[in-house]
Motif scaffolding. Sequence first.
Motif, short mmCIF file in Angstrom:
data_model
loop_
_atom_site.label_atom_id
_atom_site.label_comp_id
_atom_site.label_asym_id
_atom_site.label_seq_id
_atom_site.Cartn_x
_atom_site.Cartn_y
_atom_site.Cartn_z
N ALA A 208 -52.85 -12.96 -38.00
CA ALA A 208 -53.40 -14.30 -38.14
C ALA A 208 -53.56 -14.65 -39.62
O ALA A 208 -53.89 -13.79 -40.43
CB ALA A 208 -54.75 -14.39 -37.44
N ILE B 110 -55.22 -21.17 -42.32
CA ILE B 110 -54.57 -22.38 -42.84
C ILE B 110 -55.58 -23.16 -43.66
O ILE B 110 -55.30 -23.65 -44.75
CB ILE B 110 -54.06 -23.28 -41.68
CG1 ILE B 110 -53.16 -22.49 -40.72
CG2 ILE B 110 -53.37 -24.55 -42.20
CD1 ILE B 110 -51.84 -22.03 -41.31
N GLU C 220 -58.89 -23.75 -39.32
CA GLU C 220 -57.66 -23.53 -38.58
C GLU C 220 -57.00 -22.19 -38.94
O GLU C 220 -56.87 -21.83 -40.11
CB GLU C 220 -56.67 -24.66 -38.85
CG GLU C 220 -55.73 -24.88 -37.68
CD GLU C 220 -54.87 -26.14 -37.83
OE1 GLU C 220 -54.42 -26.64 -36.81
OE2 GLU C 220 -54.67 -26.61 -38.98
N LEU D 219 -53.61 -19.67 -38.06
CA LEU D 219 -52.28 -19.54 -37.44
C LEU D 219 -52.15 -18.13 -36.87
O LEU D 219 -52.20 -17.15 -37.59
CB LEU D 219 -51.18 -19.80 -38.48
CG LEU D 219 -49.75 -19.47 -38.04
CD1 LEU D 219 -49.31 -20.34 -36.87
CD2 LEU D 219 -48.78 -19.65 -39.21
N GLU E 47 -49.88 -15.36 -35.01
CA GLU E 47 -48.44 -15.11 -34.94
C GLU E 47 -48.12 -13.82 -34.21
O GLU E 47 -48.87 -12.86 -34.28
CB GLU E 47 -47.87 -15.06 -36.35
CG GLU E 47 -47.77 -16.44 -37.00
CD GLU E 47 -47.25 -16.35 -38.41
OE1 GLU E 47 -46.06 -16.56 -38.63
OE2 GLU E 47 -48.07 -16.03 -39.30
N GLU F 273 -46.28 -18.21 -31.64
CA GLU F 273 -46.99 -18.87 -32.76
C GLU F 273 -48.00 -19.88 -32.20
O GLU F 273 -47.62 -20.78 -31.46
CB GLU F 273 -45.97 -19.59 -33.64
CG GLU F 273 -46.54 -20.12 -34.94
CD GLU F 273 -45.46 -20.85 -35.74
OE1 GLU F 273 -44.64 -20.18 -36.37
OE2 GLU F 273 -45.45 -22.10 -35.67
N TYR G 276 -51.59 -22.25 -33.27
CA TYR G 276 -52.61 -22.70 -34.22
C TYR G 276 -53.93 -22.79 -33.46
O TYR G 276 -54.02 -23.46 -32.43
CB TYR G 276 -52.25 -24.08 -34.80
CG TYR G 276 -51.08 -24.02 -35.75
CD1 TYR G 276 -51.28 -23.87 -37.11
CD2 TYR G 276 -49.77 -24.10 -35.28
CE1 TYR G 276 -50.20 -23.80 -37.99
CE2 TYR G 276 -48.68 -24.04 -36.13
CZ TYR G 276 -48.91 -23.89 -37.50
OH TYR G 276 -47.85 -23.83 -38.36
N ASN H 180 -58.05 -23.67 -33.70
CA ASN H 180 -59.11 -24.30 -34.48
C ASN H 180 -60.45 -23.74 -34.02
O ASN H 180 -60.86 -23.97 -32.87
CB ASN H 180 -59.05 -25.82 -34.31
CG ASN H 180 -59.96 -26.53 -35.30
OD1 ASN H 180 -61.14 -26.23 -35.39
ND2 ASN H 180 -59.38 -27.48 -36.04
N ALA I 62 -56.51 -25.08 -29.34
CA ALA I 62 -55.33 -24.30 -29.75
C ALA I 62 -54.07 -25.07 -29.37
O ALA I 62 -54.06 -25.79 -28.38
CB ALA I 62 -55.34 -22.95 -29.05
N TYR I 63 -53.04 -24.93 -30.22
CA TYR I 63 -51.77 -25.55 -29.86
C TYR I 63 -50.60 -24.74 -30.42
O TYR I 63 -50.75 -23.97 -31.36
CB TYR I 63 -51.69 -27.02 -30.31
CG TYR I 63 -51.50 -27.22 -31.80
CD1 TYR I 63 -52.58 -27.33 -32.65
CD2 TYR I 63 -50.21 -27.31 -32.35
CE1 TYR I 63 -52.41 -27.51 -34.01
CE2 TYR I 63 -50.03 -27.49 -33.71
CZ TYR I 63 -51.13 -27.59 -34.54
OH TYR I 63 -50.95 -27.76 -35.88
N SER I 64 -49.45 -24.94 -29.77
CA SER I 64 -48.24 -24.27 -30.23
C SER I 64 -47.07 -25.22 -30.07
O SER I 64 -47.05 -26.05 -29.15
CB SER I 64 -48.00 -23.01 -29.41
OG SER I 64 -46.75 -22.45 -29.76
N GLU J 141 -51.03 -27.13 -25.66
CA GLU J 141 -52.26 -27.48 -26.37
C GLU J 141 -53.44 -27.28 -25.42
O GLU J 141 -53.41 -27.75 -24.29
CB GLU J 141 -52.20 -28.93 -26.86
CG GLU J 141 -53.38 -29.28 -27.74
CD GLU J 141 -53.22 -30.62 -28.48
OE1 GLU J 141 -52.20 -31.30 -28.25
OE2 GLU J 141 -54.12 -30.95 -29.25
#
Lengths: 127, 249
Positions: A49, A52, A56, A58, A60, A76, A78, A80, A86-88, A107
């Motif tokens: 991780a 960002i 946030e 990231l 991985e 991958e 992201y 928050n 969370a979203y990808s 998301e």
Amino acid sequence: MMLTIFLTKNNQDKKNLNLNDNKYSYDIKNPKFTINSNKEKISINAKGASFINTDEILLEKNVIFISDKFTIKSQEVYFNRKNQTAYSKKNSTFISNGAKINSDGFEITNEGNIIEFNGKTKIVLVK
Amino acid sequence: MKLIYILLLLTPTLFARDKGQIEITTDEGIEVFQKEKYYLLKKNVKIDSDDFILTAEQVKAFFEKDLYDIKYIESEGSVKFISNDGVTVYGEKLTFSSKNNNIHVSGINSSILIKNITMKSNGYIKIDDLKGKFKIEGPDSLLLTENISIFGNNIEGEYNKINNINKIINLTVIDNDLSEIKTDKLQMFSSKAIFSEKNNLIELFDNVKVIRDSEIIIGDYAKINTLDESYKIISKKSNKVKILIDNNQ
């Protein structure tokens, strides 16, 4: 003898931190997070991780979201921490009791109540 | 070349849905609302199951326990629904309840085909397939079977399934202008019409006009025997029945 073991372990940790891939270096190795909602707890695991910004992160490689009801896998994601969202935008696979969803990303919002799968999506439901 | 041919032959098998599975594909994804227990399927949606195939631009599927247990579907945008028991539906908006097989389709060029019965409307068509009840309402509504055509703004009735064939057992047609019932021999117009299969009877109310060959009879009320298509017309208001015979026909 003890020193050798320590040095070897230390070197291994450094290697692990780079995950044997020169392109990647992570701020956190094998991170674990949790999204807590009123009814549900979602655990998040990944291989690495990177921050960002303050909120946030990231996530991985082998990112896995696990709750009592479902599992989501992606390469991958992201996450928050503040909003607990969370979203990808990468290929993702959702598996729950009797359902498998493949999509171009996802998301999670509203404390895990709403899960959105984006792009071309295929869902297979089994009783 | 041989390999390509073999692959082409295998492709449909590789991607075929297994029995008992529901396969859903969309172009713009799905939103799952876990608390509210529904999911929203977006753009160019196809649901393929043992019981039905549904295609639409957008589908909202409500489920009981998990995603598989679809209990109710709301769909819109070029909807096409084909059930495995012979019901085909087209329309702009469709709702379907899998619990009691209720279908509601609305919009321009809505249609439901239940084996030998065709229903069309620019308003809506509602069917309770378990109870065998239907309602067609709106402009250009019609109902067609092998031997009868019915046109009217409001058509409501019941049907029976006998030996895999649907049979209309009763219906009421109402139209503010004129409803029309057409058989091989008769053309009937009225403001309201009631059909009873049990009594072999069609009753016409108000602004009645019955045409048979070159014979036109006008009155306020008519009784038509559906077995021999004989009829009796009376005029309650004026006590007069008008008969026109066109020799040119």
